[in-house]
Scaffold this motif. Structure first.
Motif, mmCIF file in Angstrom:
data_model
loop_
_atom_site.group_PDB
_atom_site.id
_atom_site.type_symbol
_atom_site.label_atom_id
_atom_site.label_comp_id
_atom_site.label_asym_id
_atom_site.label_seq_id
_atom_site.Cartn_x
_atom_site.Cartn_y
_atom_site.Cartn_z
ATOM 1 N N SER A 1 -1.662 -6.357 5.711
ATOM 2 C CA SER A 1 -2.437 -5.311 5.048
ATOM 3 C C SER A 1 -3.921 -5.483 5.339
ATOM 4 O O SER A 1 -4.744 -4.784 4.760
ATOM 5 C CB SER A 1 -2.210 -5.345 3.537
ATOM 6 N N GLU A 2 -4.240 -6.424 6.209
ATOM 7 C CA GLU A 2 -5.613 -6.686 6.644
ATOM 8 C C GLU A 2 -6.590 -6.691 5.474
ATOM 9 O O GLU A 2 -7.545 -5.912 5.435
ATOM 10 C CB GLU A 2 -6.004 -5.662 7.713
ATOM 11 N N PRO A 3 -6.331 -7.604 4.506
ATOM 12 C CA PRO A 3 -7.172 -7.631 3.316
ATOM 13 C C PRO A 3 -8.488 -8.381 3.558
ATOM 14 O O PRO A 3 -8.590 -9.162 4.501
ATOM 15 C CB PRO A 3 -6.314 -8.416 2.318
ATOM 16 N N ASP A 4 -9.477 -8.119 2.684
ATOM 17 C CA ASP A 4 -10.682 -8.959 2.652
ATOM 18 C C ASP A 4 -10.471 -10.067 1.638
ATOM 19 O O ASP A 4 -11.009 -11.151 1.752
ATOM 20 C CB ASP A 4 -11.908 -8.164 2.184
ATOM 21 N N LEU A 5 -9.720 -9.708 0.600
ATOM 22 C CA LEU A 5 -9.492 -10.653 -0.488
ATOM 23 C C LEU A 5 -7.989 -10.910 -0.587
ATOM 24 O O LEU A 5 -7.185 -9.984 -0.655
ATOM 25 C CB LEU A 5 -9.988 -10.055 -1.817
ATOM 26 N N ILE B 1 2.273 -0.448 9.225
ATOM 27 C CA ILE B 1 2.458 1.011 9.203
ATOM 28 C C ILE B 1 1.783 1.600 7.977
ATOM 29 O O ILE B 1 1.037 2.574 8.057
ATOM 30 C CB ILE B 1 3.960 1.360 9.188
ATOM 31 N N SER B 2 2.046 0.971 6.832
ATOM 32 C CA SER B 2 1.481 1.475 5.596
ATOM 33 C C SER B 2 -0.043 1.367 5.612
ATOM 34 O O SER B 2 -0.756 2.323 5.326
ATOM 35 C CB SER B 2 2.061 0.687 4.426
ATOM 36 N N HIS B 3 -0.520 0.188 5.988
ATOM 37 C CA HIS B 3 -1.960 -0.040 5.924
ATOM 38 C C HIS B 3 -2.736 0.868 6.874
ATOM 39 O O HIS B 3 -3.819 1.346 6.548
ATOM 40 C CB HIS B 3 -2.269 -1.496 6.245
ATOM 41 N N GLY C 1 0.787 -1.231 0.000
ATOM 42 C CA GLY C 1 0.000 0.000 0.000
ATOM 43 C C GLY C 1 0.818 1.279 0.000
ATOM 44 O O GLY C 1 0.284 2.347 0.258
ATOM 45 N N VAL C 2 2.118 1.166 -0.288
ATOM 46 C CA VAL C 2 2.961 2.361 -0.273
ATOM 47 C C VAL C 2 2.940 3.022 -1.653
ATOM 48 O O VAL C 2 3.222 2.368 -2.657
ATOM 49 C CB VAL C 2 4.415 2.001 0.094
ATOM 50 N N ASN C 3 2.593 4.291 -1.681
ATOM 51 C CA ASN C 3 2.665 5.058 -2.915
ATOM 52 C C ASN C 3 4.134 5.436 -3.118
ATOM 53 O O ASN C 3 4.599 6.470 -2.642
ATOM 54 C CB ASN C 3 1.786 6.297 -2.795
#
Ligand SMILES: Nc1ncnc2c1ncn2[C@@H]1O[C@H](COP(=O)(O)OP(=O)(O)OP(=O)(O)O)[C@@H](O)[C@H]1O
Ligand SMILES: [Mg+2]
Lengths: 324, 246
Positions: free
Chosen positions: B159-163, B102-104, A207-209
């Motif tokens: 990233s705690e995804p659903d998929l 951190i990112s998520h 998720g890093v841009n």
């Protein structure tokens, strides 16, 4: 014993030692120490890109130069006090880095490096040609020292020369900047930068841009380079186009590599080593670039982590020997 | 949950994915199988935004995500792992997973906070669940291949995804490791209520856990259905005759 040494407040001790230089050393040593400090900040700002984000810039001097001209022009031509002219160096250099970086981060690796170089040469050319503002080829001599009257009233310090007062100010400001940079690389932002260095593709998938973070890193690095430049113009008693020239960019890159990129205190160590070596060897031989090149090649082959990496290895060996 | 409509991708005129339509319902465990070079990885790359499709649409939770960058797709709840291990090799196992948290959780732009203890509990929970609890401090690049695959899964989970899209999660593993990993994935999927889409070469594995199977061959879907439907499909039998690997 080693662990206790490791826990000593090293940065504070170094600052304290640096503050003592004018009192104990000659004028020449103060001059040398001032040079080292400014380059240490400059190299550390570059390390944020090279060592932490994995972006090699060949044009970092552009921001150093812009910072130097900003502070120089503001103080000399417009009589702006240092308290404003100094931060302005960081702001202007950061803004330039934002504009140039916007294009640079769109390219990968070697093209990124080439474009940073191209922009730096543009900055150099502007400084060289724009006579009315930058003084052109002649540069801008006689940048005034900041007004440091308050130091006259301090015990011990009051009797020192103006250049020593400026040196003490440099120690404090560089320490402050290094502290800020240290916090930044040890922050969540710093951690994300290391993921980009390690694997930009994967970083995107957490998720890093990537481009946006690279641009922010570029701006922060440019701003701190600008602050270093702001100090350097005053220290140098003048600002000249070669501050932004590619040779300055390569010098700071060499310091970073020599000291060890990716370790926080590597580049300051590299600045210290390169300036001292320069001082020593130049007085013995005119083949300084050759000697430097040889040292670099040997060092990078034997200790890929630079001086800081080598120091780490040695201290671990020592620790083991002491425990045994 | 995921609806892919008629996506295509050509490399220099070669149709790697030649119009694939596929849906995955919430909570489902779905698999894509197909011989080498069938276009499975390319299909994953199209869905996750790593490649932009030449044509077609990708819809996630009712939202058109076609052509979005991977970091946006990731934020919308899609996690993925890679066929060829793809981690942050010089960071420790802990740091790998922590970075994903951190990112998520949107903390990437904190410049002055200290990173060390951040999301410590969450990170350890993920490491425990993928079986790396005792390896947190190790430099990830030095882990065994199997451990790196587990870490890869851990990063995706953080990233705690659903998929969750897993591209050959057991590639290069021994038969025993494969069985353990599959059981692990199945457990995690159920525990976290995830939707799972994965590719795999080991037929036994696929038929044991997948509820829906899609068969890809030369960039096209040649069959789709429950395991028993797919098993008895004449076209699938023809493609796989003599092509069953390992
Ligand atoms: N970036 C690329 N450029 C050119 N051709 C590519 C590229 N990526 C994949 N291909 C080609 O597209 C086809 C499909 O490849 P892909 O990796 O999607 O297959 P796969 O089903 O994942 O195979 P495997 O089971 O070996 O992982 C192959 O013929 C491959 O050579
Ligand atoms: Mg593949």
């Amino acid at each position: 014993m080693m662990t206790r040494l490791g826990r000593a407040p090293w940065p504070l001790l170094v600052v304290a030692l640096a503050l003592l230089v004018p009192a104990v050393g000659s004028r020449f040593y103060t001059f040398l120490a001032n040079d080292v400090l400014i380059w240490a900040l400059f190299a550390t700002s570059l390390n944020l890109l090279v060592g932490y984000t994995g972006l090699v810039s060949f044009g970092h001097a552009a921001y150093f130069g812009i910072g130097a001209y900003t502070t120089g022009i503001l103080m000399k031509k417009l009589a702006v006090p240092f308290v404003l002219a100094f931060p302005a160096a960081g702001i202007f250099a950061g803004l330039a880095a934002l504009v140039f970086g916007f294009f640079c981060v769109r390219l990968t690796r070697i093209y990124f490096a080439m474009l940073t170089l191209a922009f730096a040469q543009i900055v150099w050319a502007i400084c060289f040609k724009w006579n009315e503002v930058t003084g052109g080829e002649q540069g801008m001599p006689e940048i005034p020292y900041p007004a440091l009257d308050w130091m006259d009233r301090l015990p011990w310090v009051g009797d020192l020369r103006t250049s020593d007062h400026f040196y003490l100010l440099t120690v404090l400001l560089v320490a402050l900047c290094l502290w800020a940079l240290r916090r930044i690389v040890g922050s969540p932002f710093g951690r994300i930068l290391t993921t980009i260095r390690e694997n930009p593709e994967r970083a995107e998938f957490i998720g890093v841009n990537v481009r946006r973070y690279e641009l922010i890193a570029f701006v922060v690095a440019g701003a701190f380079a600008g602050l270093a430049g702001g100090l350097f113009g005053i220290f140098n008693r003048g600002v000249f186009p070669d501050f932004a020239y590619w040779t300055k960019s390569s010098e700071v890159l060499i310091m970073t590599l020599l000291g060890g990129m990716g370790t926080f205190y590597g580049p300051p160590l590299g600045a210290l080593a390169l300036i001292l070596l320069n001082q020593q060897i130049v007085s013995y031989t005119e083949y300084w670039p050759f000697v430097l090149g040889t040292i670099l090649v040997v060092l990078l082959f034997v200790f890929p982590g630079g001086l800081a990496g080598a120091a780490g290895i040695v201290s671990r060996r020592l620790a083991r020997a002491l425990r045994a | 949950m995921l609806e892919v409509h008629n996506v295509r991708k050509a490399f220099d005129g070669f149709q790697a994915v030649a119009g694939v339509t596929l849906g995955v319902a919430r909570g489902q465990i779905a698999a894509i199988i197909g011989p080498n070079g069938a276009g499975k990885t390319t299909f994953f790359n199209l869905v996750t935004g790593h490649l932009r499709p030449d044509a077609g649409t990708v819809v996630l939770n009712g939202r058109d995500i076609t052509g979005l960058a991977p970091h946006d797709v990731c934020r919308l709840g899609m996690g993925r792992s890679f066929q060829r291990t793809n981690i942050f090799p010089k960071l420790t196992v802990f740091e790998n997973v922590q970075a994903a948290f951190i990112s998520h959780r949107g903390r990437g732009l904190s410049f002055f906070a200290r990173v060390e203890g951040l999301y410590r509990d969450e990170t350890y929970a993920v490491l425990e669940s993928v079986g790396l609890g005792d390896k947190a401090g190790e430099v990830s690049g030095f882990l065994s291949h199997g451990n790196q695959k587990q870490l890869e899964l851990g990063i995706a989970l953080a990233s705690e995804p659903d998929l969750l899209l897993l591209d050959e999660p057991t590639a290069g593993m021994s038969a025993t490791e494969t069985r353990e990993t599959i059981r692990l994935i199945e457990r995690i999927t159920r525990e976290r209520g995830l939707t799972l889409l994965f590719t795999e070469h080991d037929m036994e594995v696929v038929f044991s856990i997948a509820q829906r199977i899609s068969v890809l061959h030369q960039g096209r879907l040649i069959a789709e259905g429950t395991p028993s439907e797919v098993r008895n499909d004449p076209e699938v039998r023809r493609v796989y005759l003599g092509e069953r690997r390992r």
